[in-house]
Design a protein around this motif. Sequence first.
Motif, PDB file in Angstrom:
ATOM      1  N   SER A 196       0.413  -0.744   0.116  1.00  0.00           N
ATOM      2  CA  SER A 196      -0.078   0.577  -0.255  1.00  0.00           C
ATOM      3  C   SER A 196       0.992   1.273   0.433  1.00  0.00           C
ATOM      4  O   SER A 196       0.468   2.484   0.704  1.00  0.00           O
ATOM      5  N   LYS A 197       2.253   1.396  -0.115  1.00  0.00           N
ATOM      6  CA  LYS A 197       3.096   2.804  -0.103  1.00  0.00           C
ATOM      7  C   LYS A 197       2.119   3.185  -1.301  1.00  0.00           C
ATOM      8  O   LYS A 197       2.739   5.174  -0.678  1.00  0.00           O
ATOM      9  N   PRO A 198       2.049   3.366  -2.787  1.00  0.00           N
ATOM     10  CA  PRO A 198       0.956   4.280  -3.009  1.00  0.00           C
ATOM     11  C   PRO A 198      -0.236   5.203  -2.800  1.00  0.00           C
ATOM     12  O   PRO A 198       0.249   6.636  -2.201  1.00  0.00           O
ATOM     13  N   ILE A 199      -0.748   4.291  -2.018  1.00  0.00           N
ATOM     14  CA  ILE A 199      -1.680   5.143  -1.073  1.00  0.00           C
ATOM     15  C   ILE A 199      -1.288   5.445   0.017  1.00  0.00           C
ATOM     16  O   ILE A 199      -1.880   6.664   0.543  1.00  0.00           O
ATOM     17  N   VAL A 200      -0.364   5.507   0.830  1.00  0.00           N
ATOM     18  CA  VAL A 200       0.319   5.933   1.956  1.00  0.00           C
ATOM     19  C   VAL A 200       1.062   7.350   1.264  1.00  0.00           C
ATOM     20  O   VAL A 200       0.959   7.878   2.690  1.00  0.00           O
ATOM     21  N   ALA A 201       1.519   7.313   0.395  1.00  0.00           N
ATOM     22  CA  ALA A 201       2.104   8.414   0.127  1.00  0.00           C
ATOM     23  C   ALA A 201       1.314   9.514  -0.535  1.00  0.00           C
ATOM     24  O   ALA A 201       1.269  10.526  -0.230  1.00  0.00           O
ATOM     25  N   VAL A 202      -0.051   8.675  -0.361  1.00  0.00           N
ATOM     26  CA  VAL A 202      -1.075  10.041  -0.790  1.00  0.00           C
ATOM     27  C   VAL A 202      -1.180  10.358   0.228  1.00  0.00           C
ATOM     28  O   VAL A 202      -2.028  11.539   0.304  1.00  0.00           O
ATOM     29  N   LEU A 203      -1.356   9.938   0.947  1.00  0.00           N
ATOM     30  CA  LEU A 203      -2.266  10.380   2.793  1.00  0.00           C
ATOM     31  C   LEU A 203      -1.192  11.063   3.504  1.00  0.00           C
ATOM     32  O   LEU A 203      -1.331  11.960   3.498  1.00  0.00           O
ATOM     33  N   ILE A 204       0.171  10.540   3.220  1.00  0.00           N
ATOM     34  CA  ILE A 204       1.210  11.971   3.654  1.00  0.00           C
ATOM     35  C   ILE A 204       0.758  13.242   2.302  1.00  0.00           C
ATOM     36  O   ILE A 204       1.183  13.764   3.689  1.00  0.00           O
ATOM     37  N   LEU A 205       0.447  13.065   1.983  1.00  0.00           N
ATOM     38  CA  LEU A 205       1.064  14.122   1.161  1.00  0.00           C
ATOM     39  C   LEU A 205      -0.209  15.456   1.409  1.00  0.00           C
ATOM     40  O   LEU A 205       0.326  16.302   1.200  1.00  0.00           O
ATOM     41  N   MET A 206      -1.531  14.326   1.861  1.00  0.00           N
ATOM     42  CA  MET A 206      -2.579  14.863   1.956  1.00  0.00           C
ATOM     43  C   MET A 206      -2.825  15.242   3.029  1.00  0.00           C
ATOM     44  O   MET A 206      -2.990  16.746   3.499  1.00  0.00           O
ATOM     45  N   LEU A 277       7.066  21.731  -1.711  1.00  0.00           N
ATOM     46  CA  LEU A 277       7.665  21.950  -2.954  1.00  0.00           C
ATOM     47  C   LEU A 277       8.718  20.701  -3.311  1.00  0.00           C
ATOM     48  O   LEU A 277       8.303  20.511  -4.011  1.00  0.00           O
ATOM     49  N   LEU A 278       9.507  20.575  -2.153  1.00  0.00           N
ATOM     50  CA  LEU A 278      10.898  20.242  -2.089  1.00  0.00           C
ATOM     51  C   LEU A 278      10.372  18.802  -1.599  1.00  0.00           C
ATOM     52  O   LEU A 278      10.813  17.675  -2.124  1.00  0.00           O
ATOM     53  N   ILE A 279       9.084  18.625  -0.925  1.00  0.00           N
ATOM     54  CA  ILE A 279       8.766  17.036  -0.268  1.00  0.00           C
ATOM     55  C   ILE A 279       8.159  16.506  -2.111  1.00  0.00           C
ATOM     56  O   ILE A 279       8.381  14.825  -1.960  1.00  0.00           O
ATOM     57  N   TYR A 280       7.547  16.959  -2.523  1.00  0.00           N
ATOM     58  CA  TYR A 280       6.152  16.474  -3.765  1.00  0.00           C
ATOM     59  C   TYR A 280       6.889  15.597  -4.510  1.00  0.00           C
ATOM     60  O   TYR A 280       6.776  14.507  -5.569  1.00  0.00           O
ATOM     61  N   PRO A 281       8.015  15.875  -4.999  1.00  0.00           N
ATOM     62  CA  PRO A 281       9.033  14.678  -5.955  1.00  0.00           C
ATOM     63  C   PRO A 281       9.256  13.691  -6.052  1.00  0.00           C
ATOM     64  O   PRO A 281       8.948  12.959  -6.584  1.00  0.00           O
ATOM     65  N   PHE A 282      10.038  13.736  -4.178  1.00  0.00           N
ATOM     66  CA  PHE A 282       9.685  12.227  -4.225  1.00  0.00           C
ATOM     67  C   PHE A 282       8.700  11.095  -4.023  1.00  0.00           C
ATOM     68  O   PHE A 282       8.796  10.110  -3.689  1.00  0.00           O
ATOM     69  N   VAL A 283       7.496  11.781  -3.456  1.00  0.00           N
ATOM     70  CA  VAL A 283       6.287  11.096  -3.170  1.00  0.00           C
ATOM     71  C   VAL A 283       5.191  10.976  -4.590  1.00  0.00           C
ATOM     72  O   VAL A 283       4.245  10.682  -4.649  1.00  0.00           O
ATOM     73  N   GLN A 284       5.464  12.229  -5.525  1.00  0.00           N
ATOM     74  CA  GLN A 284       5.050  11.959  -6.856  1.00  0.00           C
ATOM     75  C   GLN A 284       4.646  10.605  -8.019  1.00  0.00           C
ATOM     76  O   GLN A 284       3.105  10.478  -8.343  1.00  0.00           O
ATOM     77  N   LYS A 285       5.225  10.228  -7.467  1.00  0.00           N
ATOM     78  CA  LYS A 285       5.177   8.699  -9.008  1.00  0.00           C
ATOM     79  C   LYS A 285       4.139   7.984  -7.887  1.00  0.00           C
ATOM     80  O   LYS A 285       2.721   7.105  -8.583  1.00  0.00           O
ATOM     81  N   HIS A 286       4.079   7.618  -6.734  1.00  0.00           N
ATOM     82  CA  HIS A 286       3.359   7.193  -5.785  1.00  0.00           C
ATOM     83  C   HIS A 286       1.540   8.113  -5.392  1.00  0.00           C
ATOM     84  O   HIS A 286       0.899   7.326  -5.360  1.00  0.00           O
ATOM     85  N   PHE A 287       1.784   9.277  -5.388  1.00  0.00           N
ATOM     86  CA  PHE A 287       0.549  10.174  -5.197  1.00  0.00           C
ATOM     87  C   PHE A 287      -0.497   9.745  -6.543  1.00  0.00           C
ATOM     88  O   PHE A 287      -2.334   9.592  -6.829  1.00  0.00           O
TER      89      PHE A 287
END
Length: 298
Positions: A196-206, A277-287
């Motif tokens: 579930s890494k993709p959805i966890v990345a989405v939740l972390i960013l949100m 803006l610095l964090i988003y590129p690292f989770v973008q593919k999962h997001f």
Amino acid sequence: MSQQTIKDSGSDRLFIIFIYLFLTAVLVVVLYPLVYILSASLSSPSAVAAGKVWLLPVDFSLEGFKAVFSQSSVLRGYANTLFYTTLGTTINIILTIMIAYPLSRKTFVGRGIIMFLLVFTMLFEGGLIPLYLTVKNLGMLDSIWAMLLPNALMVWQVIIARTFFQMTIPEELSEAAQLDGCSDLAFMLKIVLPLSKPIVAVLILMYAVFHWNSYFEALMFLSSRELYPLQLVLREIVIMNTVDISNITDVASYSAQLNLANQLKYSLIVLTTLPILLIYPFVQKHFVRGMLIGSVKE
């Protein structure tokens, strides 16, 4: 055998050119304000006030950032916001997964009723005064918990996570794990979470963006300046740097302070948006993957 390539017709090529031109125009519209704000924050206050800044910094200067960081409360506000964002996001992720995964299992008794109650809270809420009274009666006023617990769970994120679990974690996988002697907790930690890494990345960013931009909760629940997050500290700086004409008799001094106050706004915008803006590129593919999967309903 020779490979034959299918050539696009003239109308197809014209359509593709139009799409590229349209996307380029959208990119310029979205990107230019960001570049301008960054350039204005790195230019001299007089150059910004004179309208000389268009794309690149003019008369490179860090006066705006120096004015911001000259306030000791800014660093404390940064530390508080990092603390609220880190701990708050951790609480959000744990609670969201704990309720979303059971709701995604067909064998969970009463999941329809619980889901109805969760969605019902999206349609109706108690209001501002009942929320304040609840936080006050729980003894959380002017404490870090006032920034963390009232928004510990968000229904929309629960819906996204539940849908993701339904589509990616089949019931047969859980049954196979039980046959091998795997407990529910072990199944969650060793199988569900790694998948579930993709959805966890989405939740972390949100959740992280929400906590980083949290402003109204601090304004309503906090009274100690030591607990103020960055957003509230920066608001105070903007107010304090507002030029009072009645206290200034020198025109040059008034103009300099006014220019610095105007440039201060650009510096504050850069400081508040740069971490995200610095964090988003690292989770973008999962997001992207998590949003596409988690947004599909039953």
